[in-house]
Design an enzyme around this catalytic site. Structure first.
Site, PDB file in Angstrom:
ATOM      1  N   LYS A 179       7.502  14.866  56.018  1.00  0.00           N
ATOM      2  CA  LYS A 179       7.315  13.490  55.562  1.00  0.00           C
ATOM      3  C   LYS A 179       8.379  12.635  56.248  1.00  0.00           C
ATOM      4  CE  LYS A 179       7.122  10.773  51.241  1.00  0.00           C
ATOM      5  NZ  LYS A 179       7.222  10.841  49.769  1.00  0.00           N
TER       6      LYS A 179
ATOM      7  N   SER B 278       3.233   9.050  47.348  1.00  0.00           N
ATOM      8  CA  SER B 278       3.561   8.483  48.627  1.00  0.00           C
ATOM      9  C   SER B 278       3.512   9.474  49.787  1.00  0.00           C
ATOM     10  CB  SER B 278       4.967   7.871  48.563  1.00  0.00           C
ATOM     11  OG  SER B 278       5.943   8.882  48.327  1.00  0.00           O
TER      12      SER B 278
ATOM     13  N   SER C 131       5.021  11.852  43.759  1.00  0.00           N
ATOM     14  CA  SER C 131       4.543  11.757  45.146  1.00  0.00           C
ATOM     15  C   SER C 131       4.277  13.059  45.867  1.00  0.00           C
ATOM     16  CB  SER C 131       5.515  10.931  45.973  1.00  0.00           C
ATOM     17  OG  SER C 131       5.304   9.566  45.705  1.00  0.00           O
TER      18      SER C 131
HETATM   19  N1  GLN Z   1       3.805   6.349  42.532  1.00  0.00           N
HETATM   20  C1  GLN Z   1       5.179   6.318  42.167  1.00  0.00           C
HETATM   21  C2  GLN Z   1       5.823   5.065  42.718  1.00  0.00           C
HETATM   22  O1  GLN Z   1       5.143   4.311  43.305  1.00  0.00           O
HETATM   23  C3  GLN Z   1       5.893   7.549  42.644  1.00  0.00           C
HETATM   24  C4  GLN Z   1       6.370   7.500  44.044  1.00  0.00           C
HETATM   25  C5  GLN Z   1       7.149   8.706  44.445  1.00  0.00           C
HETATM   26  O2  GLN Z   1       7.144   9.719  43.746  1.00  0.00           O
HETATM   27  N2  GLN Z   1       7.845   8.593  45.566  1.00  0.00           N
HETATM   28  O3  GLN Z   1       6.985   4.849  42.573  1.00  0.00           O
END
Ligand code: GLN
Length: 496
Positions: free
Chosen positions: A82, A157, A181
């Site tokens: 990532k 994400s 994420s």
């Molecule tokens: N969807 C969550 C957010 O937008 C989690 C994102 C993540 O885990 N990086 O913050």
């Protein structure tokens, strides 16, 4: 075996390790094959950066090491990272224009450890800007697409990681999970993901979003493959003050233990189902798939018991106060002075800051910086931030009460299957969809997403498993037992 060797993309990490060790396949052949697939499936938007020459050279070096008798645990196994893990050999953007062209002088600990274990990185994977999002639609470099239906999101994400693994472009990838994420994109894309306990993987060299929540993990096709990567990348790191002081773990070896009753490997396991994870609003297709997976756990010997996590709903406001608060502080470093984007238009220092940040950050990141700055400001700190911290502790305590009754908690990962690109135009609606992943994140607990068949439109559904602190081996063991008995995790997206 022969047909699989003609299609090495079908092999997961464990199978590739065996094929490489038996010299049925060379790492160079494998990497060439996957690089060609990455090019052929360019339209998925999974990769932000591929360095074919470097990857091929690394694969040839791995083959040469093997010829000399080297047997590093992931020798010659291709992976990808990532793009929030900094890498010395490849650019790092965190999905943001702010870091366009940024070259890190060092590797993140997780990246370095996987390389030390012999893994070959094929490149950097698309993600939401600074890991903020649930659909990968907040990436400054364009959306990633779900291989099960290209009109749908892969989740976020870590959307590029999920799309790449689901489309068989790489057998496994790293991800980060701050509020879901790893688990949510794994669920949306029909693969297996694990977010370990906070502190199991070093955060050194991960571009910070919300430091008290950020945790690295793995997206792969099976629990066994997750275990192999997690063993290599986890462990204490003196360069991360929140890194847990524990001896190295061999999660994969733990999976090989033979259960007393082979037909009922989960005999004696108590699985708690929080009633708040099965609300009326849960999509019926998701509920049905999750129930089918739970019935399978039961068939394997587990008993299902009712538990309660009464503050599940509150985890949304709590998370969306704490995460933006920490983000607003972490992101203050992007000022156009030290590194990253610098505006061309400024008269004075304030102008430089203002224009740099206005140009470099996308809308969702700006929204969170504003929310975070607001909740930390004088007069609102007590009302929002401090309250959220108190509730965070209560949410963690609720879990400990549950773990008095059960060893593992199970439920859905997300309230629906993957939605269509562009469909989710209200940021608050996207926040609400994080309801089932946020509680474990706030408590710092390990969580997994395991494929559990499909729901509407043939889209994958994930079963979430949450364990107590440092109980990764148990979670992986439950997922592995399920995957030995079912083939939900094996089905590729149509056409892949
Ligand atoms: N969807 C969550 C957010 O937008 C989690 C994102 C993540 O885990 N990086 O913050």
């Amino acid at each position: 075996m022969t047909s699989d060797l003609a299609h090495p993309e079908r092999l997961g990490v464990a199978a590739l390790r065996r094929a490489l060790a038996a010299r049925e396949l060379s790492s160079a052949e494998l990497v060439k094959h996957l690089l060609a697939r990455i090019t052929a499936h360019h339209e998925l938007g999974a990769f932000l950066h591929v360095d074919a020459e470097r990857a091929l050279a690394a694969a040839q070096a791995a083959d040469a090491r093997r010829a000399r008798g080297d047997a590093a645990p992931l020798l010659g196994v291709p992976i990808a990272h990532k793009d929030v893990f900094v890498t010395a050999d490849a650019p790092t953007t965190a999905g943001s224009k702010m870091l366009a062209g940024y070259a890190s002088p060092f590797d993140a600990t997780v990246v370095a450890r996987l390389a030390d274990a012999g893994a070959i990185s094929l490149g950097k994977l698309n993600c939401d800007e600074f890991a903020m999002g649930s659909a990968n639609e907040n990436s400054a470099y364009g959306a990633a697409h779900n291989p099960w239906d290209r009109a749908r999101v892969p989740g976020g994400s870590s959307g590029g990681s999920a799309a790449a693994v689901a489309a068989r472009l790489v057998p496994a990838a790293t991800g980060t999970d701050t509020g879901g994420s790893i688990r949510q994109p794994a669920a949306f894309s029909g693969i297996t993901g694990i977010k370990p306990t906070y502190g199991v993987c070093s955060r050194y060299g991960i571009i910070a979003f919300a430091s008290s929540l950020d945790q690295a993990g793995v997206l792969a096709r099976s629990a066994e493959d997750c275990a192999l990567l997690l063993s290599a990348m986890s462990g204490h790191d003196p360069r991360d003050a929140t890194s847990a002081q524990r001896p190295p773990q061999d999660y994969a070896a733990a999976l090989q233990a033979k259960p007393a009753d082979a037909a009922r490997p989960l005999q004696g396991l108590r699985v708690g189902l929080p009633r708040e994870f099965f609300p009326d609003g849960l999509a019926p297709d998701v509920a049905a798939a999750v129930r089918a997976a739970l019935a399978e756990l039961q068939r394997l010997g587990a008993s299902l018991i009712d538990v309660s996590l009464p503050r599940t709903e509150l985890s949304i406001p709590v998370y969306y106060i704490i995460a933006p608060a920490e983000a607003s502080s972490n992101l203050s470093r992007y000022d156009g002075v030290r590194y990253g984007h610098r505006t061309a238009r400024y008269d004075d220092l304030l102008d430089l800051y203002r224009n740099t940040r206005a140009e470099g950050f996308g809308a969702e990141v700006k929204r969170r910086i504003m929310i975070g700055t607001y909740v930390l400001s004088h007069g609102y700190y007590d009302a929002y931030y401090l309250q959220a911290q108190k509730l965070r502790r209560m949410i963690a305590d609720d879990f400990q009460r549950c773990f008095g009754d059960c060893a593992v908690i199970a439920g859905p990962v997300a309230p629906s299957v993957a939605w269509k690109l562009g469909e989710q135009d209200d940021p608050v609606k996207a926040y609400l969809a994080d309801i089932f992943t946020l509680p474990a994140s706030l408590a710092g607990l390990p969580g997994m997403s395991v494929p559990a068949g499909s729901g509407e439109h043939g889209m994958p559904v994930g079963l979430q498993l949450i364990g107590n602190y440092f109980d990764e081996a148990r979670l992986l063991g439950v997922a592995h037992a399920l995957q030995q008995a079912t083939d939900w995790h094996v089905a590729p997206p149509p056409g892949f």
